[in-house]
Design a protein around this motif. Structure first.
Motif, PDB file in Angstrom:
ATOM      1  N   ARG A 184      -0.244  10.074   4.783  1.00 27.69           N
ATOM      2  CA  ARG A 184      -1.589  10.636   4.715  1.00 27.69           C
ATOM      3  C   ARG A 184      -2.583   9.738   5.465  1.00 27.69           C
ATOM      4  O   ARG A 184      -2.519   8.517   5.359  1.00 27.69           O
ATOM      5  CB  ARG A 184      -2.035  10.789   3.265  1.00 27.69           C
ATOM      6  N   GLU A 217      -5.999   7.710   6.306  1.00 24.61           N
ATOM      7  CA  GLU A 217      -6.902   6.995   5.419  1.00 24.61           C
ATOM      8  C   GLU A 217      -8.081   6.416   6.192  1.00 24.61           C
ATOM      9  O   GLU A 217      -7.961   6.001   7.356  1.00 24.61           O
ATOM     10  CB  GLU A 217      -6.169   5.901   4.645  1.00 24.61           C
ATOM     11  N   TRP A 264      -5.836  12.991   1.777  1.00 21.84           N
ATOM     12  CA  TRP A 264      -6.193  11.789   2.533  1.00 21.84           C
ATOM     13  C   TRP A 264      -6.742  10.727   1.590  1.00 21.84           C
ATOM     14  O   TRP A 264      -7.065  11.005   0.438  1.00 21.84           O
ATOM     15  CB  TRP A 264      -7.203  12.116   3.637  1.00 21.84           C
ATOM     16  N   TYR A 265      -6.838   9.497   2.094  1.00 21.16           N
ATOM     17  CA  TYR A 265      -7.252   8.378   1.259  1.00 21.16           C
ATOM     18  C   TYR A 265      -8.601   7.810   1.688  1.00 21.16           C
ATOM     19  O   TYR A 265      -8.900   7.701   2.881  1.00 21.16           O
ATOM     20  CB  TYR A 265      -6.235   7.232   1.342  1.00 21.16           C
ATOM     21  N   LEU A 321      -6.952   8.810  -3.646  1.00 20.26           N
ATOM     22  CA  LEU A 321      -6.458  10.022  -2.998  1.00 20.26           C
ATOM     23  C   LEU A 321      -7.500  11.138  -3.143  1.00 20.26           C
ATOM     24  O   LEU A 321      -7.915  11.468  -4.249  1.00 20.26           O
ATOM     25  CB  LEU A 321      -5.134  10.458  -3.625  1.00 20.26           C
ATOM     26  N   ARG A 380     -10.356  12.602  10.900  1.00 22.56           N
ATOM     27  CA  ARG A 380      -9.062  12.852  10.261  1.00 22.56           C
ATOM     28  C   ARG A 380      -8.314  13.985  10.960  1.00 22.56           C
ATOM     29  O   ARG A 380      -7.100  13.895  11.222  1.00 22.56           O
ATOM     30  CB  ARG A 380      -9.239  13.219   8.782  1.00 22.56           C
ATOM     31  N   HIS A 389      -6.658   2.188  -3.171  1.00 24.53           N
ATOM     32  CA  HIS A 389      -6.468   3.506  -2.573  1.00 24.53           C
ATOM     33  C   HIS A 389      -6.893   4.617  -3.534  1.00 24.53           C
ATOM     34  O   HIS A 389      -6.448   4.649  -4.686  1.00 24.53           O
ATOM     35  CB  HIS A 389      -4.993   3.715  -2.182  1.00 24.53           C
ATOM     36  N   THR A 415      -1.490   4.428   9.466  1.00 22.00           N
ATOM     37  CA  THR A 415      -2.208   5.619   9.009  1.00 22.00           C
ATOM     38  C   THR A 415      -3.724   5.419   8.968  1.00 22.00           C
ATOM     39  O   THR A 415      -4.456   6.318   8.562  1.00 22.00           O
ATOM     40  CB  THR A 415      -1.716   6.028   7.606  1.00 22.00           C
ATOM     41  N   CYS A 458       0.831  -1.198   0.000  1.00 22.03           N
ATOM     42  CA  CYS A 458       0.000   0.000   0.000  1.00 22.03           C
ATOM     43  C   CYS A 458       0.872   1.256   0.000  1.00 22.03           C
ATOM     44  O   CYS A 458       2.070   1.189   0.316  1.00 22.03           O
ATOM     45  CB  CYS A 458      -0.908   0.010   1.236  1.00 22.03           C
ATOM     46  N   VAL A 477     -10.104   4.114   1.222  1.00 24.69           N
ATOM     47  CA  VAL A 477      -9.577   2.791   0.897  1.00 24.69           C
ATOM     48  C   VAL A 477     -10.748   1.825   0.717  1.00 24.69           C
ATOM     49  O   VAL A 477     -11.533   1.592   1.644  1.00 24.69           O
ATOM     50  CB  VAL A 477      -8.629   2.275   1.995  1.00 24.69           C
ATOM     51  N   ARG A 533      -1.484  -1.134   9.608  1.00 22.01           N
ATOM     52  CA  ARG A 533      -1.560   0.147   8.899  1.00 22.01           C
ATOM     53  C   ARG A 533      -1.630   1.296   9.905  1.00 22.01           C
ATOM     54  O   ARG A 533      -2.685   1.609  10.455  1.00 22.01           O
ATOM     55  CB  ARG A 533      -2.786   0.144   7.997  1.00 22.01           C
TER      56      ARG A 533
END
Length: 302
Positions: free
Chosen positions: A122, A124, A170-171, A165, A297, A163, A204, A117, A173, A202
């Motif tokens: 950022r 997610e 930010w993502y 963007l 976030r 993913h 993030t 990934c 997913v 993960r």
């Protein structure tokens, strides 16, 4: 208690809040918000003077509010107002809520393993659900672009970690769905080792949006998924989909199915995640969900 939502009323029976068992993991911290059902909290219901009796009332009110609402950092119980609770949810909006609209989105990559990934920092938000729950439709609704996430009449089409963007910051997913009818029993309960590896490794990951189909009664596989996420301390928000379908195929309306699902969660979780009603067809809950995602976030990113 009858709760008035934006598009319908939902009758909620508030049972005792402590679970009979603790087979689900108890969440910790803001990234695992508080949840049960939604009462109507008003400023007038919370006393403001300093007598002993009033302090006790404030304490009782605080415990009650925290047991039924997602109250984010920066919000004092005594400051709660009706207009701070997002319609069709139990989510209180606090000071970390900010710009939430999506201006641009681009597909970045598909990954077969968590280690493949994107490696930037950022934040997610992952979207997960049973096959045919409307996961791709919800993503397309959030970004207001058709076919950003591929929709198909064949459940289980998403097989990789995808993913996207958003606003270059930010993502979103898109994770493989679980419980596809043609999959093996093992695949239904352990939907993929690489997806679980993503959850556990993960750093993030801000939150998982666990999608629940409101048009059908509670499904064991959804409860098993919530159980697994809870036991592994993965933060989640329940997102009820297909709430526009007033007549469900199996005979019960979405509000009845939601009530039944919440009752099961209430019996097994000491502290519940937040929840929200949505419809990709009517757009119900879209803006409210994006606002909730923004405060998650922003708090994570501080």
């Amino acid at each position: 208690m009858v709760l008035l939502l934006r598009y319908r009323s939902l009758t909620i029976n508030l049972a005792p809040l402590l679970p009979k068992s603790q087979k689900f993991h108890t969440f910790q911290s803001f990234r695992n918000p508080n949840f049960i059902s939604i009462p109507k909290i008003s400023a007038s219901s919370l006393p403001t003077n300093n007598t002993t009796a009033t302090n006790r009332s404030i304490s009782d009110a605080a415990r009650f509010a925290k047991s039924v609402l997602f109250v984010p950092p920066g919000v004092e119980i005594e400051e709660l107002r009706d207009d701070m609770v997002l319609p069709g949810s139990n989510i209180v909006i606090g000071p970390f809520a900010g710009h939430s609209q999506i201006k641009e989105v681009e597909f970045v990559k598909s990954s077969a393993k968590a280690r493949d990934c994107p490696k930037d920092d950022r934040p997610e938000i992952a979207i997960l659900g049973r096959s045919n729950v409307g996961k791709s439709s919800l993503i397309n609704c959030l970004v207001r672009k058709k076919e950003v996430a591929l929709t198909s009449k064949k459940p289980g089409k998403t097989q990789l970690i995808n993913h996207f963007l958003v606003n270059k910051s930010w993502y979103i997913v898109d994770l493989p769905g679980y419980g596809f009818a043609k999959a093996s029993d093992a695949a239904k309960t352990d939907w993929s080792a690489f997806t679980k590896g993503y959850f556990l490794n993960r750093d993030t990951l801000v939150c998982v949006l666990l999608l629940i189909d409101a048009s059908v009664p509670p499904q064991k596989i959804d409860l098993d998924c919530a159980n697994w996420l809870g036991r592994n301390n993965v933060p989640m928000t329940f997102v009820f989909t297909k709430c526009d379908k007033m007549k469900a195929a199996k005979g019960k309306r979405p509000d009845e199915n939601i009530k039944a699902f919440q009752q099961i969660i209430r019996e097994n979780f000491k502290v519940h995640p937040p929840w929200i009603l949505t419809s990709s067809v009517s757009g119900l809950g879209r803006d409210e969900l994006l606002l909730h995602m923004s405060q998650l976030r922003n708090y994570w990113d501080q």
